[in-house]
Design an enzyme around this catalytic site. Structure first.
Site, PDB file in Angstrom:
ATOM      1  N   HIS A 208      -6.563  -3.563 -23.132  1.00 22.32           N
ATOM      2  CA  HIS A 208      -7.230  -4.591 -23.959  1.00 22.32           C
ATOM      3  C   HIS A 208      -6.467  -4.917 -25.244  1.00 22.32           C
ATOM      4  CE1 HIS A 208     -10.681  -4.595 -21.398  1.00 22.32           C
ATOM      5  NE2 HIS A 208     -11.032  -3.356 -21.673  1.00 22.32           N
TER       6      HIS A 208
ATOM      7  N   ASP B  81      -8.894  -1.535 -13.174  1.00 21.99           N
ATOM      8  CA  ASP B  81      -9.962  -1.116 -14.087  1.00 21.99           C
ATOM      9  C   ASP B  81     -11.115  -2.128 -13.947  1.00 21.99           C
ATOM     10  OD1 ASP B  81     -10.283   0.640 -16.856  1.00 21.99           O
ATOM     11  OD2 ASP B  81     -11.321  -1.289 -16.988  1.00 21.99           O
TER      12      ASP B  81
ATOM     13  N   HIS C  39     -12.762  -3.540 -16.139  1.00 17.11           N
ATOM     14  CA  HIS C  39     -12.684  -4.584 -17.169  1.00 17.11           C
ATOM     15  C   HIS C  39     -11.384  -5.387 -17.013  1.00 17.11           C
ATOM     16  CE1 HIS C  39     -15.161  -1.289 -18.910  1.00 17.11           C
ATOM     17  NE2 HIS C  39     -15.933  -2.305 -19.245  1.00 17.11           N
TER      18      HIS C  39
ATOM     19  N   ASP D 223     -13.564   3.190 -13.806  1.00 12.99           N
ATOM     20  CA  ASP D 223     -14.916   2.794 -14.213  1.00 12.99           C
ATOM     21  C   ASP D 223     -15.554   1.827 -13.218  1.00 12.99           C
ATOM     22  OD1 ASP D 223     -12.975   1.007 -15.005  1.00 12.99           O
ATOM     23  OD2 ASP D 223     -13.491   1.033 -17.141  1.00 12.99           O
TER      24      ASP D 223
HETATM   25 ZN   LIG Z   1     -12.435  -0.329 -18.259  1.00 16.55          ZN
END
Ligand SMILES: [Zn+2]
Length: 344
Positions: free
Chosen positions: A124, A161, A163, A248
């Site tokens: 990120h 991931d 996200h 995740d």
């Molecule tokens: Zn994540």
């Protein structure tokens, strides 16, 4: 098969207290690898700190000095969910440098493949700031390093991931030498990663987003790997595959709403490994991103290593997801993505 792993206790010095992204994650992974005897089958790779020049290939100077200054002052919050301690700057330098070392070891054929077990995570982090538990964008820094120092022309980054790796996407949005493919829950944090984000200018088409509805599980992931990721990778012909590995997506992870099992994520690793074997001499580098359920994380990373070692059996102590959601339908999503990216 010689499989490397990067680890150093310096990664525990990024002390985030009770935050979900805490030092217990790596402690649980290492303890599990030791307890199961798997660690002895792996080749340790010593990380180093990333240099200023290496960080500057991805980040603004002001961002780097800010992280250093906050650490010197004892730490603090950078945004609502990103926290630092006094040891975080050093740990972050070694996280980026750890992924560099993993890439180097694979390219120099010290090992066949490698997994950098680092924290803080990175995908990120953007040019000018930290975001979403990430300080420096480890995988982006290592990818830039490999492009520059080994004169590679085509690197694939697969980001599974849960996200979207907004920082990684942004770093390479104009760069035709890097194909960035992400599977992620959508709509979800950080908000980016729609199918229309495909790259810019000469890099048009080298960003492939696969935004999946909440509730997606092993079947849906297998489907998008077969239908989109495999053909897109075959067409791109990467010389190196880098993986932003987040666990995740598991059904027992509290931070998201997917239904992937340990077996399912091992299956994904197997597909990626098959692509690396076929297209780039097995050159494959994993970098740890998310994954917040300690049991899931430890079991998933062990399963990942088993796949890299070429072992066929994996342990899945948590099993399949209990029925929580209806299986989402992703057929039309797959069709749209194939159309946008001209995948037959
Ligand atoms: Zn994540």
């Amino acid at each position: 098969m010689k499989v490397g792993f990067v680890y150093d206790p310096i990664y525990l010095e990024h002390d985030t207290g009770q935050h979900p992204e805490n030092a217990k994650r790596l402690e649980a992974i290492i303890a599990h690898l030791e307890m199961t005897g798997l660690k002895q089958q792996l080749t340790p790779i010593k990380p180093r700190a990333a240099s200023m020049e290496e960080l500057l290939s991805v980040h603004d100077e002001h961002h780097i000095s800010q992280i250093r200054d906050v650490a010197q002052k004892g730490g603090g919050y950078l945004d609502a969910d990103t926290v630092m301690s006094s040891g975080s700057y050093e740990a972050a330098l070694y996280a980026a440098g750890g992924v560099i070392r993993a890439a180097e070891a694979v390219i120099n054929e010290e090992v066949d493949s490698a997994f950098a077990l680092v924290r803080p995570p990175g995908h990120h982090a953007i040019y000018e700031r930290a975001m979403g538990f990430c300080l420096f964008n480890n995988i982006a820094v290592a990818t830039k390093y490999a492009l520059t120092n080994y004169k590679l022309e085509r690197i694939l980054i697969v980001d599974f991931d849960v996200h979207h790796g907004n920082g990684t996407q942004a770093t390479f949005y104009d760069n035709p030498h890097v194909l960035y493919i992400s599977t992620h829950e959508y709509p979800f944090y950080p908000g980016t990663g729609s199918i229309e984000e495909t790259g810019n200018g000469t890099a048009e088409g080298t960003t492939i987003n696969i935004p999946l509805p909440a509730g997606s599980g092993d079947t849906e992931y297998q489907e998008v790997f077969e239908q989109i990721i495999v053909p897109a990778t075959m067409r791109f012909k990467p010389q190196l595959i880098m993986v932003s590995a987040g666990y995740d997506t598991h059904w027992a992870d509290q931070l998201a709403l997917m239904q992937v099992s340990v077996t399912g994520s091992a299956q994904i690793v197997k597909v990626i490994r098959g692509l690396a074997d076929e297209l780039c001499n097995g050159r494959l580098v994993f970098s740890l991103e998310g994954g917040y359920n300690l049991r899931v994380l430890a079991a998933s990373i062990k399963a990942t290593f088993e796949m890299l070692l070429g072992n066929t059996t994996i342990e899945d102590p948590l099993g399949q997801s209990p029925p929580r959601f209806e299986e989402p339908s992703i057929a039309s999503l797959i069709r749209k993505i194939k159309e946008i990216h001209n995948l037959a």
